[in-house]
Every structure is written in structure tokens, then in C-alpha cells.
Design a protein around this motif. Structure first.
Motif, PDB file in Angstrom:
ATOM      1  N   UNK A  64       0.832  -1.202   0.000  1.00  0.00           N
ATOM      2  CA  UNK A  64       0.000   0.000   0.000  1.00  0.00           C
ATOM      3  C   UNK A  64       0.867   1.253   0.000  1.00  0.00           C
ATOM      4  N   UNK A  65       0.593   2.144  -0.936  1.00  0.00           N
ATOM      5  CA  UNK A  65       1.201   3.474  -0.958  1.00  0.00           C
ATOM      6  C   UNK A  65       0.171   4.445  -0.415  1.00  0.00           C
ATOM      7  N   UNK A  66       0.562   5.245   0.572  1.00  0.00           N
ATOM      8  CA  UNK A  66      -0.364   6.198   1.185  1.00  0.00           C
ATOM      9  C   UNK A  66       0.154   7.619   1.027  1.00  0.00           C
ATOM     10  N   UNK A  67      -0.782   8.560   0.835  1.00  0.00           N
ATOM     11  CA  UNK A  67      -0.439   9.973   0.649  1.00  0.00           C
ATOM     12  C   UNK A  67      -1.299  10.816   1.577  1.00  0.00           C
ATOM     13  N   UNK A  68      -0.666  11.724   2.308  1.00  0.00           N
ATOM     14  CA  UNK A  68      -1.355  12.617   3.239  1.00  0.00           C
ATOM     15  C   UNK A  68      -0.927  14.060   2.950  1.00  0.00           C
ATOM     16  N   UNK A  69      -1.937  14.936   2.736  1.00  0.00           N
ATOM     17  CA  UNK A  69      -1.623  16.355   2.457  1.00  0.00           C
ATOM     18  C   UNK A  69      -2.759  17.256   2.940  1.00  0.00           C
ATOM     19  N   UNK A  70      -3.319  16.948   4.099  1.00  0.00           N
ATOM     20  CA  UNK A  70      -4.510  17.672   4.547  1.00  0.00           C
ATOM     21  C   UNK A  70      -4.232  19.088   5.033  1.00  0.00           C
ATOM     22  N   UNK A  71      -3.007  19.349   5.494  1.00  0.00           N
ATOM     23  CA  UNK A  71      -2.704  20.676   6.040  1.00  0.00           C
ATOM     24  C   UNK A  71      -1.367  21.181   5.526  1.00  0.00           C
ATOM     25  N   UNK A 111      -2.664  11.323  -6.283  1.00  0.00           N
ATOM     26  CA  UNK A 111      -2.972   9.909  -6.054  1.00  0.00           C
ATOM     27  C   UNK A 111      -3.834   9.340  -7.177  1.00  0.00           C
ATOM     28  N   UNK A 112      -4.824  10.112  -7.618  1.00  0.00           N
ATOM     29  CA  UNK A 112      -5.699   9.655  -8.702  1.00  0.00           C
ATOM     30  C   UNK A 112      -4.907   9.498 -10.001  1.00  0.00           C
ATOM     31  N   UNK A 113      -3.985  10.415 -10.246  1.00  0.00           N
ATOM     32  CA  UNK A 113      -3.154  10.311 -11.442  1.00  0.00           C
ATOM     33  C   UNK A 113      -2.315   9.052 -11.437  1.00  0.00           C
ATOM     34  N   UNK A 114      -1.698   8.751 -10.303  1.00  0.00           N
ATOM     35  CA  UNK A 114      -0.880   7.540 -10.194  1.00  0.00           C
ATOM     36  C   UNK A 114      -1.745   6.283 -10.329  1.00  0.00           C
ATOM     37  N   UNK A 115      -2.932   6.312  -9.704  1.00  0.00           N
ATOM     38  CA  UNK A 115      -3.826   5.157  -9.749  1.00  0.00           C
ATOM     39  C   UNK A 115      -4.307   4.901 -11.176  1.00  0.00           C
TER      40      UNK A 115
END
Length: 327
Positions: free
Chosen positions: A3-10, A93-97
Motif C-alpha cells: 500500500x502506498x499512502x499519501x497525506x496532504x490535509x494541512x 494519487x488519482x493520477x498515479x492510480x
């Protein structure tokens, strides 16, 4: 499942890789630009995410010794958070997916803080999570995976915001919370009694009055007072905030009868809160779970473990997924 996870909420760009062998990487790129403004500037945050997200994701893959072709799932923060910041992470993330034909799962940032406790442990359901950050202060009854009931929340300011804003009054740089924690460790908690709002009333919180009280108290003092008593002031404020948090947590445990409690969110890294919660758990005979310090603040590892749990329940998303600032 890799699993690759991405976080950029703040204002932190983060990427992590979780495999069957555990968390293989958790890269966090912090943004120093907000310090001079005394808080996060949304437009600057989103621009900084755009600059760093590609290299942050690549570093996470490199540290895990995996290529994008070996990733089976992408988990990404969908909200809540700053809209511009969320858009950068989610679109990337959508682009990579899409480009690599990888399934995608959107993750609630607040869920992820709670389930950060599952990275290195397995708390038993049901449990009470005291989720404390710069934007939220909540008591959450976690009945089963993703079945939550909010028992109490702040009526105004969050505990983390109170730490940062009061720290600013004391002349500390943003974010002031971690600095106040360090200074408080050598201070006198009884130096000044700051107000503890709603202490005997329900499970809700309120910290706006504490901020006002600290401001007025400092304004009434002579020049040099803050510098001479900074450690004691920080200790007194920390005492006021953590005492309310722990007493409300105790009340929630008594009302629900749970045998497990957990801390979550950036403020769960606070040493005084951790110490008081440990004493509470021992006194009440309940088990306590607290994430490692690196998993307390915003990070992609917590997004990865939450994405894994959602995948196990078959809760996948499609390309129509979009960000929700107030999710």
C-alpha cells in the motif's frame, strides 16, 4: 498487499509504504514557510505541496525498495483539511492510480488518527479514543471498525489551537505546542491557576476562555515577567488543558464501561497528557494505547493502516472520488 499512502490535509506532505512486513517507510516533508506568519497560510501550503509531493512519494517508494509497479493499493486523505492541500494530494494519487491501474481508497483524516494505534498494536473493540489535534478535540466511542459515535467535542477552539495561540502570547514561534511541552517539563504546574471550562459538565470541551484568560493575565504583568517565568507559565497552561482532557476521558469510560482507551492526534504527543493518561488507565484498570510520536502528528503511515483496514472490508473508491474540506 503493498500500500502506498499519501497525506496532504494541512501543511505536511507525507507518503508511506505499508507491506505485509509492516511499515516500510513514512516520509514527512514539513513546511517552514508558515513560521513567520504564526499559522498555516492555505495558499502557501497548497503551493508547497505541489513542489514536494512527487519527490516525497518517490522517497517513500525508494526507502521501501519498491517501484510503483509493485503497489497494489493507493490510500489518500480525502478530508477534512484545507481544500487546496487536499486537492494536491488527491489529484496526485488519482493520477498515479489511473496511470498504473491501481485501486484507490479515500481516507478520513480523523479516522486515520484513531487507527494510527493499529500500526504497532491491536486495540480491542470497543474503545474510547481521545482525539486531540490543532483542529479537533473529540471523545469518540469506537464500537467496531469505522462505527464511531462522537460522545463529546470542543464547542469552540481545539486543545492544539489553544496551545499554539497561548504560546504565541508568550512569544513562542509557531507551532508553539511542542515548545510549550518541553518548557513545561521543568516548570511549576501550580504557578498560576488558569480556568478549566466545563469541567463538571458533560463530555464537551471549551478552550476559548483559557486563551482569553492567558492573554489578560500576561497583559497585567510587568515587562520581563514572561521571560522570567516562561517555564512555569507553560506548565500552568499545560496543566489546565490536560486536566480537562483526562477528566473528560475518565467520565467517558465510566459512562460507556469500555475496557480500552486510546490517544490520537498531534496533541497525544504531549508528555504531560501521556503521563496523566497512563496514570488514569492504571487507576481504572483499563488498557491504554498511544501511537509512537512520529505517528501522532499528521503522517501517511496512519493513512496506510486505515486504507488497509478499509480494503479488508471491501470499501474501495473510484476515480470520481473528490476532496471534502469538512468531511
Amino acid at each position: 498487499m503493498n500500500i502506498l499512502a499519501i497525506e496532504s490535509s494541512c501543511d505536511d506532505t507525507s507518503a508511506a509504504v505499508l507491506t505485509e512486513r509492516g511499515m516500510q517507510s513514512n516520509v514527512i516533508a514539513s513546511q517552514a514557510i508558515h513560521v513567520k506568519f504564526g499559522g498555516v497560510v492555505p495558499e502557501l501550503a497548497s503551493r508547497a505541496h505541489q513542489t514536494t509531493i512527487s519527490q516525497t512519494v518517490q522517497q517513500a517508494l525508494n526507502e521501501a525498495e519498491l517501484s510503483i509497479n509493485e503497489i497494489d493499493l493507493i490510500a489518500v486523505t480525502q478530508g477534512p483539511g484545507l481544500m487546496g492541500s487536499l486537492l494536491v494530494g488527491l489529484c496526485f494519487a488519482k493520477g498515479m492510480a489511473l496511470a498504473n491501474d491501481i485501486p484507490i481508497i479515500g481516507v478520513n483524516h480523523m479516522d486515520a488518527h484513531i487507527y494510527a494505534n493499529f500500526i504497532d498494536a491491536k486495540p480491542e473493540f470497543p474503545f474510547i479514543s481521545l482525539t486531540v489535534s490543532g483542529g479537533h478535540t473529540q471523545l469518540v466511542h469506537v464500537k467496531t471498525p469505522f462505527e464511531h459515535e462522537i460522545l463529546g467535542k470542543t464547542r469552540d477552539d481545539a486543545a492544539g489551537e489553544a496551545f499554539d495561540k497561548i504560546g504565541k502570547v508568550f512569544g513562542l514561534e509557531y507551532p508553539a505546542g511542542p515548545t510549550m511541552d518541553k518548557l513545561a517539563q521543568s516548570g511549576n504546574t501550580k504557578f498560576h491557576k488558569f480556568p478549566q471550562a466545563l469541567l463538571r459538565e458533560g463530555l464537551d470541551f471549551s478552550f476559548s476562555g483559557l486563551k482569553t484568560s492567558a492573554l489578560y493575565f500576561v497583559q497585567d504583568q510587568e515587562e520581563g515577567f514572561i521571560e522570567e517565568n516562561l517555564n512555569d507559565l507553560c506548565a500552568s497552561v499545560s496543566e489546565a488543558i490536560t486536566e480537562v482532557l483526562v477528566k473528560k476521558l475518565k467520565r467517558a469510560v465510566e459512562q460507556t464501561g469500555v475496557k480500552t482507551i486510546a490517544l490520537a492526534g498531534g496533541v497525544s504527543a504531549n508528555s504531560m497528557l501521556r503521563a496523566k493518561t497512563e496514570k488514569l488507565a492504571e487507576k481504572m484498570g483499563v488498557s491504554l494505547h498511544i501511537p509512537k510520536i512520529t505517528y501522532c502528528t499528521d503522517n501517511a503511515a496512519m493513512i496506510a493502516i486505515t486504507g488497509k483496514m478499509k480494503a479488508e472490508l471491501g470499501e474501495f473508491d473510484g476515480m470520481e472520488i473528490r476532496p471534502f474540506a469538512s468531511l
